[in-house]
Design a protein around this motif. Structure first.
Motif, PDB file in Angstrom:
ATOM      1  N   ALA A   1       6.391 -17.093 -11.305  1.00 20.53           N
ATOM      2  CA  ALA A   1       5.703 -17.152 -10.622  1.00 20.53           C
ATOM      3  C   ALA A   1       4.658 -18.410 -10.683  1.00 20.53           C
ATOM      4  CB  ALA A   1       4.751 -16.117 -10.555  1.00 20.53           C
ATOM      5  N   GLY A   2       4.135 -18.253 -11.866  1.00 19.06           N
ATOM      6  CA  GLY A   2       3.403 -19.176 -13.073  1.00 19.06           C
ATOM      7  C   GLY A   2       3.602 -20.545 -12.281  1.00 19.06           C
ATOM      8  N   ALA A   3       4.630 -21.085 -12.582  1.00 19.22           N
ATOM      9  CA  ALA A   3       5.395 -22.330 -12.659  1.00 19.22           C
ATOM     10  C   ALA A   3       5.138 -22.920 -11.064  1.00 19.22           C
ATOM     11  CB  ALA A   3       6.461 -22.928 -12.617  1.00 19.22           C
ATOM     12  N   LEU A   4       4.837 -22.169  -9.709  1.00 18.59           N
ATOM     13  CA  LEU A   4       5.065 -22.891  -8.899  1.00 18.59           C
ATOM     14  C   LEU A   4       3.254 -22.597  -8.528  1.00 18.59           C
ATOM     15  CD1 LEU A   4       7.230 -20.258  -7.043  1.00 18.59           C
ATOM     16  CD2 LEU A   4       7.261 -22.462  -7.300  1.00 18.59           C
ATOM     17  N   VAL A   5       2.678 -21.466  -8.862  1.00 13.86           N
ATOM     18  CA  VAL A   5       0.931 -21.373  -8.434  1.00 13.86           C
ATOM     19  C   VAL A   5       0.224 -22.135  -9.231  1.00 13.86           C
ATOM     20  CG1 VAL A   5      -1.166 -20.526  -9.101  1.00 13.86           C
ATOM     21  CG2 VAL A   5       1.295 -18.685  -8.172  1.00 13.86           C
ATOM     22  N   GLN A   6       0.417 -23.065 -10.395  1.00 14.17           N
ATOM     23  CA  GLN A   6       0.096 -24.360 -11.215  1.00 14.17           C
ATOM     24  C   GLN A   6      -0.109 -25.563 -10.544  1.00 14.17           C
ATOM     25  OE1 GLN A   6       0.542 -26.663 -13.260  1.00 14.17           O
ATOM     26  NE2 GLN A   6       3.048 -26.321 -12.670  1.00 14.17           N
ATOM     27  N   ALA A   7       1.188 -26.064  -9.748  1.00 11.05           N
ATOM     28  CA  ALA A   7       1.802 -26.612  -9.382  1.00 11.05           C
ATOM     29  C   ALA A   7       1.239 -26.260  -7.517  1.00 11.05           C
ATOM     30  CB  ALA A   7       3.247 -26.703  -9.159  1.00 11.05           C
TER      31      ALA A   7
ATOM     32  N   PRO B   1      -6.152 -26.982 -10.152  1.00 14.18           N
ATOM     33  CA  PRO B   1      -6.793 -26.554 -10.941  1.00 14.18           C
ATOM     34  C   PRO B   1      -7.133 -24.865 -11.661  1.00 14.18           C
ATOM     35  CG  PRO B   1      -7.785 -28.137 -10.098  1.00 14.18           C
ATOM     36  CD  PRO B   1      -7.406 -27.872  -9.109  1.00 14.18           C
ATOM     37  N   ALA B   2      -7.118 -24.664  -9.858  1.00 21.78           N
ATOM     38  CA  ALA B   2      -7.444 -23.011  -9.847  1.00 21.78           C
ATOM     39  C   ALA B   2      -6.535 -22.169 -10.243  1.00 21.78           C
ATOM     40  CB  ALA B   2      -8.442 -23.058  -9.005  1.00 21.78           C
ATOM     41  N   GLY B   3      -4.866 -22.464 -10.179  1.00 18.26           N
ATOM     42  CA  GLY B   3      -3.265 -22.087 -10.026  1.00 18.26           C
ATOM     43  C   GLY B   3      -3.075 -22.223 -11.697  1.00 18.26           C
ATOM     44  N   LEU B   4      -3.736 -23.365 -12.080  1.00 19.68           N
ATOM     45  CA  LEU B   4      -3.533 -23.822 -13.341  1.00 19.68           C
ATOM     46  C   LEU B   4      -4.294 -22.845 -14.507  1.00 19.68           C
ATOM     47  CD1 LEU B   4      -2.021 -24.987 -15.850  1.00 19.68           C
ATOM     48  CD2 LEU B   4      -3.703 -26.385 -15.827  1.00 19.68           C
TER      49      LEU B   4
ATOM     50  N   GLU C   1       2.533 -34.162 -14.519  1.00 19.85           N
ATOM     51  CA  GLU C   1       3.218 -34.712 -16.221  1.00 19.85           C
ATOM     52  C   GLU C   1       1.929 -33.317 -16.280  1.00 19.85           C
ATOM     53  OE1 GLU C   1       4.410 -37.928 -17.550  1.00 19.85           O
ATOM     54  OE2 GLU C   1       5.353 -38.408 -16.484  1.00 19.85           O
ATOM     55  N   LEU C   2       0.718 -34.328 -15.906  1.00 18.57           N
ATOM     56  CA  LEU C   2      -0.866 -33.109 -16.569  1.00 18.57           C
ATOM     57  C   LEU C   2      -0.784 -31.768 -16.042  1.00 18.57           C
ATOM     58  CD1 LEU C   2      -3.538 -33.581 -17.912  1.00 18.57           C
ATOM     59  CD2 LEU C   2      -4.479 -34.231 -15.811  1.00 18.57           C
ATOM     60  N   GLY C   3      -0.333 -31.524 -15.199  1.00 22.78           N
ATOM     61  CA  GLY C   3      -0.454 -29.850 -15.122  1.00 22.78           C
ATOM     62  C   GLY C   3       0.685 -29.099 -16.277  1.00 22.78           C
ATOM     63  N   LEU C   4       2.150 -30.161 -15.897  1.00 18.47           N
ATOM     64  CA  LEU C   4       2.872 -28.947 -16.551  1.00 18.47           C
ATOM     65  C   LEU C   4       2.926 -28.813 -18.171  1.00 18.47           C
ATOM     66  CD1 LEU C   4       6.187 -28.670 -17.555  1.00 18.47           C
ATOM     67  CD2 LEU C   4       6.228 -31.058 -17.550  1.00 18.47           C
ATOM     68  N   THR C   5       1.714 -30.141 -18.920  1.00 24.04           N
ATOM     69  CA  THR C   5       1.539 -29.801 -20.237  1.00 24.04           C
ATOM     70  C   THR C   5       0.911 -29.044 -20.303  1.00 24.04           C
ATOM     71  OG1 THR C   5       2.050 -32.393 -20.394  1.00 24.04           O
ATOM     72  CG2 THR C   5       0.691 -31.204 -21.876  1.00 24.04           C
TER      73      THR C   5
ATOM     74  N   PHE D   1       0.183 -26.339 -18.906  1.00 27.46           N
ATOM     75  CA  PHE D   1       1.107 -24.933 -18.446  1.00 27.46           C
ATOM     76  C   PHE D   1       1.833 -24.481 -20.295  1.00 27.46           C
ATOM     77  CE2 PHE D   1       4.047 -22.669 -16.822  1.00 27.46           C
ATOM     78  CZ  PHE D   1       3.960 -21.474 -16.627  1.00 27.46           C
ATOM     79  N   LEU D   2       2.459 -25.922 -20.485  1.00 25.84           N
ATOM     80  CA  LEU D   2       2.977 -25.472 -21.489  1.00 25.84           C
ATOM     81  C   LEU D   2       2.365 -24.801 -22.709  1.00 25.84           C
ATOM     82  CD1 LEU D   2       6.210 -27.654 -20.901  1.00 25.84           C
ATOM     83  CD2 LEU D   2       6.636 -25.250 -20.757  1.00 25.84           C
ATOM     84  N   LEU D   3       1.687 -25.526 -22.871  1.00 27.43           N
ATOM     85  CA  LEU D   3       0.291 -25.706 -24.381  1.00 27.43           C
ATOM     86  C   LEU D   3      -0.058 -24.187 -23.665  1.00 27.43           C
ATOM     87  CD1 LEU D   3       0.378 -29.330 -25.444  1.00 27.43           C
ATOM     88  CD2 LEU D   3       1.642 -27.680 -25.928  1.00 27.43           C
ATOM     89  N   GLY D   4      -0.730 -24.617 -22.962  1.00 23.67           N
ATOM     90  CA  GLY D   4      -1.571 -23.269 -23.212  1.00 23.67           C
ATOM     91  C   GLY D   4      -1.041 -22.373 -23.256  1.00 23.67           C
ATOM     92  N   GLY D   5       0.034 -22.072 -22.534  1.00 19.56           N
ATOM     93  CA  GLY D   5       0.806 -20.313 -22.233  1.00 19.56           C
ATOM     94  C   GLY D   5       1.768 -20.208 -23.964  1.00 19.56           C
ATOM     95  N   MET D   6       1.774 -21.028 -24.336  1.00 20.93           N
ATOM     96  CA  MET D   6       2.536 -20.963 -25.766  1.00 20.93           C
ATOM     97  C   MET D   6       1.374 -20.303 -27.136  1.00 20.93           C
ATOM     98  SD  MET D   6       5.254 -23.471 -26.603  1.00 20.93           S
ATOM     99  CE  MET D   6       4.917 -24.931 -25.910  1.00 20.93           C
ATOM    100  N   ALA D   7      -0.209 -21.722 -26.758  1.00 20.32           N
ATOM    101  CA  ALA D   7      -0.881 -21.004 -27.139  1.00 20.32           C
ATOM    102  C   ALA D   7      -1.363 -19.583 -27.607  1.00 20.32           C
ATOM    103  CB  ALA D   7      -2.041 -22.084 -26.924  1.00 20.32           C
ATOM    104  N   VAL D   8      -1.666 -19.417 -25.815  1.00 18.07           N
ATOM    105  CA  VAL D   8      -1.581 -18.268 -25.978  1.00 18.07           C
ATOM    106  C   VAL D   8      -1.548 -17.237 -26.548  1.00 18.07           C
ATOM    107  CG1 VAL D   8      -2.475 -16.748 -23.600  1.00 18.07           C
ATOM    108  CG2 VAL D   8      -2.852 -18.598 -22.819  1.00 18.07           C
ATOM    109  N   ALA D   9       0.076 -17.097 -25.859  1.00 14.99           N
ATOM    110  CA  ALA D   9       1.131 -16.245 -26.662  1.00 14.99           C
ATOM    111  C   ALA D   9       1.050 -16.642 -28.188  1.00 14.99           C
ATOM    112  CB  ALA D   9       3.300 -16.804 -26.358  1.00 14.99           C
ATOM    113  N   VAL D  10       1.012 -17.321 -28.879  1.00 10.34           N
ATOM    114  CA  VAL D  10       0.924 -17.147 -30.517  1.00 10.34           C
ATOM    115  C   VAL D  10      -0.362 -16.581 -30.391  1.00 10.34           C
ATOM    116  CG1 VAL D  10       0.300 -18.434 -32.543  1.00 10.34           C
ATOM    117  CG2 VAL D  10       1.983 -19.998 -30.769  1.00 10.34           C
ATOM    118  N   ILE D  11      -1.665 -17.016 -30.134  1.00 14.33           N
ATOM    119  CA  ILE D  11      -3.318 -15.757 -30.374  1.00 14.33           C
ATOM    120  C   ILE D  11      -2.315 -14.731 -29.775  1.00 14.33           C
ATOM    121  CG2 ILE D  11      -5.241 -15.345 -28.853  1.00 14.33           C
ATOM    122  CD1 ILE D  11      -5.282 -18.336 -28.734  1.00 14.33           C
ATOM    123  N   CYS D  12      -1.832 -14.132 -28.580  1.00 16.58           N
ATOM    124  CA  CYS D  12      -2.389 -13.027 -28.530  1.00 16.58           C
ATOM    125  C   CYS D  12      -0.846 -12.128 -29.949  1.00 16.58           C
ATOM    126  CB  CYS D  12      -1.203 -12.451 -27.313  1.00 16.58           C
ATOM    127  SG  CYS D  12      -2.785 -12.544 -26.035  1.00 16.58           S
TER     128      CYS D  12
END
Length: 148
Positions: free
Chosen positions: A48-54, A58-61, A113-117, A119-130
């Protein structure tokens, strides 16, 4: 000196009667099913996040990252373990990697590419933080000082 001396038990030695915790704990089928459910939920949030952010860049991401953060943090709070955050994060990451594979026609789900990058880096950072954050203090726990 003879070897007949009796040794006194060590005062700081752990007793053998306590219940095992962590990896030494016995397997619980209900808990395993809950972790698998969290992983599936993580995969759904990733799709769902992949579809929304694309779709709404900005708001979808931001919406996709907040949803992922809510799931990862919720899993951590409910189970009280790092695995509670890592199970949905693994499902999220696997779904994103599968979506990156694309289709035979050359198309893939992510918009730019910007949204993909982000989304990937932000999601992984959130996972590590949590996964690495400390446990929240229990409401009834005292500070350990006498008189409090």
């Amino acid at each position: 000196m003879s070897g007949d001396k009796q040794r006194a038990p060590r005062p700081a030695a752990p007793s053998g009667g306590g219940a095992a915790t962590g990896l030494a704990a016995p397997l619980n089928p209900g808990r395993i099913a809950a972790y698998v459910g969290l992983a599936v939920l993580g995969a759904l949030v990733g799709i769902a996040g992949a579809l929304v952010q694309a779709a709404w860049f900005p708001a979808g991401l931001l919406l996709a990252l907040v949803a992922a953060a809510g799931l990862f943090h919720g899993g951590r709070l409910v189970f009280g373990t790092q695995l509670g955050a890592l199970a949905p994060a693994a499902g999220w990451l696997i779904s994103i990697v599968v979506l990156l594979g694309g289709r035979p026609e050359g198309d893939y789900v992510f918009g730019d590419e910007l949204g993909l990058t982000l989304f990937l880096l932000g999601g992984m950072a959130v996972a590590v933080i949590c996964a690495t954050m400390s446990r929240a203090p229990r409401p009834g726990a005292h500070g350990g000082r006498p008189g409090k």
